[in-house]
Design an enzyme around this catalytic site. Sequence first.
Site, PDB file in Angstrom:
ATOM      1  N   LYS A 184     -16.677  24.919  19.501  1.00  0.00           N
ATOM      2  CA  LYS A 184     -17.040  24.315  20.778  1.00  0.00           C
ATOM      3  C   LYS A 184     -17.498  22.881  20.546  1.00  0.00           C
ATOM      4  CE  LYS A 184     -20.763  24.050  23.049  1.00  0.00           C
ATOM      5  NZ  LYS A 184     -20.496  22.632  23.406  1.00  0.00           N
ATOM      6  N   SER A 239     -28.996  18.280  18.091  1.00  0.00           N
ATOM      7  CA  SER A 239     -30.400  17.884  18.125  1.00  0.00           C
ATOM      8  C   SER A 239     -31.312  19.053  17.725  1.00  0.00           C
ATOM      9  CB  SER A 239     -30.751  17.416  19.535  1.00  0.00           C
ATOM     10  OG  SER A 239     -30.522  18.462  20.441  1.00  0.00           O
ATOM     11  N   GLU A 260     -27.561  21.759  11.204  1.00  0.00           N
ATOM     12  CA  GLU A 260     -27.641  20.343  10.809  1.00  0.00           C
ATOM     13  C   GLU A 260     -28.260  19.623  11.991  1.00  0.00           C
ATOM     14  OE1 GLU A 260     -26.950  19.053   7.953  1.00  0.00           O
ATOM     15  OE2 GLU A 260     -25.726  20.564   6.972  1.00  0.00           O
ATOM     16  N   CYS A 294     -26.998  10.941  12.546  1.00  0.00           N
ATOM     17  CA  CYS A 294     -28.211  11.643  12.114  1.00  0.00           C
ATOM     18  C   CYS A 294     -28.737  11.006  10.840  1.00  0.00           C
ATOM     19  CB  CYS A 294     -27.914  13.109  11.895  1.00  0.00           C
ATOM     20  SG  CYS A 294     -26.525  13.349  10.789  1.00  0.00           S
ATOM     21  N   GLU A 391     -35.959   9.781  17.043  1.00  0.00           N
ATOM     22  CA  GLU A 391     -34.643   9.354  16.584  1.00  0.00           C
ATOM     23  C   GLU A 391     -34.125   8.325  17.599  1.00  0.00           C
ATOM     24  OE1 GLU A 391     -32.105  12.792  16.446  1.00  0.00           O
ATOM     25  OE2 GLU A 391     -31.036  11.995  14.731  1.00  0.00           O
TER      26      GLU A 391
HETATM   27  N1  LIG Z   1     -27.811  16.778  10.519  1.00  0.00           N
HETATM   28  C1  LIG Z   1     -26.560  16.486  10.801  1.00  0.00           C
HETATM   29  O1  LIG Z   1     -25.668  16.743  10.037  1.00  0.00           O
HETATM   30  C2  LIG Z   1     -26.208  15.849  12.108  1.00  0.00           C
HETATM   31  C3  LIG Z   1     -24.967  15.230  12.264  1.00  0.00           C
HETATM   32  C4  LIG Z   1     -24.664  14.638  13.486  1.00  0.00           C
HETATM   33  C5  LIG Z   1     -25.585  14.689  14.526  1.00  0.00           C
HETATM   34  N2  LIG Z   1     -26.762  15.293  14.337  1.00  0.00           N
HETATM   35  C6  LIG Z   1     -27.747  15.332  15.405  1.00  0.00           C
HETATM   36  O2  LIG Z   1     -27.137  15.605  16.642  1.00  0.00           O
HETATM   37  C7  LIG Z   1     -27.850  14.974  17.688  1.00  0.00           C
HETATM   38  C8  LIG Z   1     -26.898  14.211  18.579  1.00  0.00           C
HETATM   39  O3  LIG Z   1     -25.905  15.035  19.052  1.00  0.00           O
HETATM   40  P1  LIG Z   1     -25.907  15.619  20.534  1.00  0.00           P
HETATM   41  O4  LIG Z   1     -26.606  14.699  21.465  1.00  0.00           O
HETATM   42  O5  LIG Z   1     -24.499  16.000  20.842  1.00  0.00           O
HETATM   43  O6  LIG Z   1     -26.805  16.902  20.313  1.00  0.00           O
HETATM   44  P2  LIG Z   1     -27.009  18.148  21.305  1.00  0.00           P
HETATM   45  O7  LIG Z   1     -27.960  19.029  20.598  1.00  0.00           O
HETATM   46  O8  LIG Z   1     -27.323  17.721  22.676  1.00  0.00           O
HETATM   47  O9  LIG Z   1     -25.566  18.812  21.381  1.00  0.00           O
HETATM   48  C9  LIG Z   1     -24.867  19.264  20.235  1.00  0.00           C
HETATM   49  C10 LIG Z   1     -23.884  20.331  20.650  1.00  0.00           C
HETATM   50  O10 LIG Z   1     -24.603  21.450  21.177  1.00  0.00           O
HETATM   51  C11 LIG Z   1     -24.129  21.781  22.464  1.00  0.00           C
HETATM   52  N3  LIG Z   1     -25.241  22.348  23.215  1.00  0.00           N
HETATM   53  C12 LIG Z   1     -26.222  21.684  23.884  1.00  0.00           C
HETATM   54  N4  LIG Z   1     -27.067  22.575  24.444  1.00  0.00           N
HETATM   55  C13 LIG Z   1     -26.610  23.808  24.121  1.00  0.00           C
HETATM   56  C14 LIG Z   1     -27.071  25.138  24.383  1.00  0.00           C
HETATM   57  N5  LIG Z   1     -28.172  25.384  25.090  1.00  0.00           N
HETATM   58  N6  LIG Z   1     -26.348  26.171  23.874  1.00  0.00           N
HETATM   59  C15 LIG Z   1     -25.265  25.949  23.136  1.00  0.00           C
HETATM   60  N7  LIG Z   1     -24.781  24.728  22.846  1.00  0.00           N
HETATM   61  C16 LIG Z   1     -25.460  23.671  23.316  1.00  0.00           C
HETATM   62  C17 LIG Z   1     -23.570  20.487  23.013  1.00  0.00           C
HETATM   63  O11 LIG Z   1     -22.632  20.744  24.018  1.00  0.00           O
HETATM   64  C18 LIG Z   1     -22.921  19.920  21.762  1.00  0.00           C
HETATM   65  O12 LIG Z   1     -21.677  20.554  21.525  1.00  0.00           O
HETATM   66  C19 LIG Z   1     -28.855  14.087  17.023  1.00  0.00           C
HETATM   67  O13 LIG Z   1     -30.130  14.671  17.039  1.00  0.00           O
HETATM   68  C20 LIG Z   1     -28.341  13.999  15.593  1.00  0.00           C
HETATM   69  O14 LIG Z   1     -29.319  13.690  14.641  1.00  0.00           O
HETATM   70  C21 LIG Z   1     -27.091  15.885  13.163  1.00  0.00           C
END
Ligand SMILES: NC(=O)c1ccc[n+]([C@@H]2O[C@H](COP(=O)([O-])OP(=O)(O)OC[C@H]3O[C@@H](n4cnc5c(N)ncnc54)[C@H](O)[C@@H]3O)[C@@H](O)[C@H]2O)c1
Length: 487
Positions: A184, A239, A260, A294, A391
Amino acid sequence: MTATREHDLLTAVPDGLLIGGRWRPASAGATLTVEDPATGKTIKTVADAGPDDGMAALDAAVAAAAEWAATPARVRGEILRRAFDLLQERREDFALLMTLEMGKPLAEARGEVTYGGEFLRWFSEEAVRVTGRYGPNPEGTGRMIVTQHPVGPCFLITPWNFPLAMATRKIAPALAAGCTVVVKPAALTPLTTLYLANLLQDAGLPDGVVNVITTSSSSAVSGPIIADPRLRKLSFTGSTPVGRRLLEQAAAGVLRTSMELGGNAPFVVFEDADLDKAVEGALAAKFRNIGQACTAANRFLVHRTVAVEFARRVTAAVDGFVIGRGTDPDVTIGPLVDDKAVAKAEALVKDAVARGAELASGGSRVEGAGSFFEPTVLTGVAPGSDILREEIFGPVLAIAPFDTEDEAVALANDTEYGLVSYVYTESLSRGQRMIERLETGMMGLNVGVVSNAAAPFGGWKMSGLGREGGAEGIHEYLQTKYTLTPA
Ligand SMILES: NC(=O)c1ccc[n+]([C@@H]2O[C@H](COP(=O)([O-])OP(=O)(O)OC[C@H]3O[C@@H](n4cnc5c(N)ncnc54)[C@H](O)[C@@H]3O)[C@@H](O)[C@H]2O)c1
């Protein structure tokens, strides 16, 4: 870049859900629109899955699981290798697609194709290196046998910031281990994953091994999948707050998870650093992906004796950046992913300035179409400023001075996150001390970008659980069995 080329590429991207090898619309007929963040215009409409579609995708992954697990690892590896080769042929398409749906400049998108592709190649090779152990029981009589088995159907949830690499970093090790998956992608950037799934089909992947659902209702669609006992693994990148919520859901079924999550990387410049190298590393660690990584350096901790000179040099470089749509080859700073991201950068800068920081460059949103924020340098950022705790996820470089090594370590570790740290020093012994003292899963020692398919990527503390890439990555998708026999 011609409009026809963009149009032809967008037309070639599937707009359905991939379930059991067939592309199909959402069962309720719903669709979601994808926008170019540089213009705010809709570039494509794709299926918007509901909970029924999510369950159908899981059904397909479950149905394909036994045959894929029984497929020789060599054959699984060869499919991944073909996918790697096809990605090289289609690299310009994938780069342009990411620029269109996410905004990063084309040169950076090409870099992501290289990085993301390496996971396909790396795990095509790792697939055949999964071995067991057989030997005498050192504690008594009999023989001990230790074997590795695919965990079973997996649910992979990816973020928008690296649309290709976050998908290959999960899909490749899962397939190498013999697992089937439901993927997804984020609703903001579904196109790259759809195009990747199409490529995997072309590489000869059997039906049902990779299923893709695009949806604007993440939690409604994900909840029932995570609650289903047939699902054996959840791998999430995103996140920390969402990760925590998913962990709570996964706990009900004692589901295996990899997480992650967020970061708040310190970038420490000691007085003995090579400043040319430190500035070059700082620009890469901060402005790559317009700060939306990230691993992005979030807090620049610079020894007081070199802070002014460091700020002068980064400011000179930042003043030369070119803001615009990533498809223009001169552009070095594309748009942020949406207006919410712009508002967040704006608020963090405002708070820092209110607490005494000085603006050396930028600091404002760019008026007009698209979600642009100026590349920004802040100096003298006061302890307690929001920008040091949160962040940023934007092109804002925040500098805070320090006086002693102990102070630098205390400041660097003063965060609940522990993904990555960057350290610039010409002293080998100090570098080694930093390896011992900084509480992060990864460290760049005189290097501004650490991501590498051959390395175990992942965080300490609230930055996550598990590792992606390296020899470790495939083990996230394997489970161990130990057998004792009297023979
Ligand atoms: N540690 C790592 O490897 C890494 C890599 C890239 C990004 N990130 C982190 O990702 C974040 C940015 O990405 P974002 O804004 O897309 O994050 P997000 O957490 O908003 O979304 C990530 C994914 O989760 C899905 N999602 C959101 N709420 C959900 C729920 N309740 N149930 C199931 N799925 C859900 C979103 O649709 C998306 O596909 C930052 O905090 C960044 O640090 C971490």
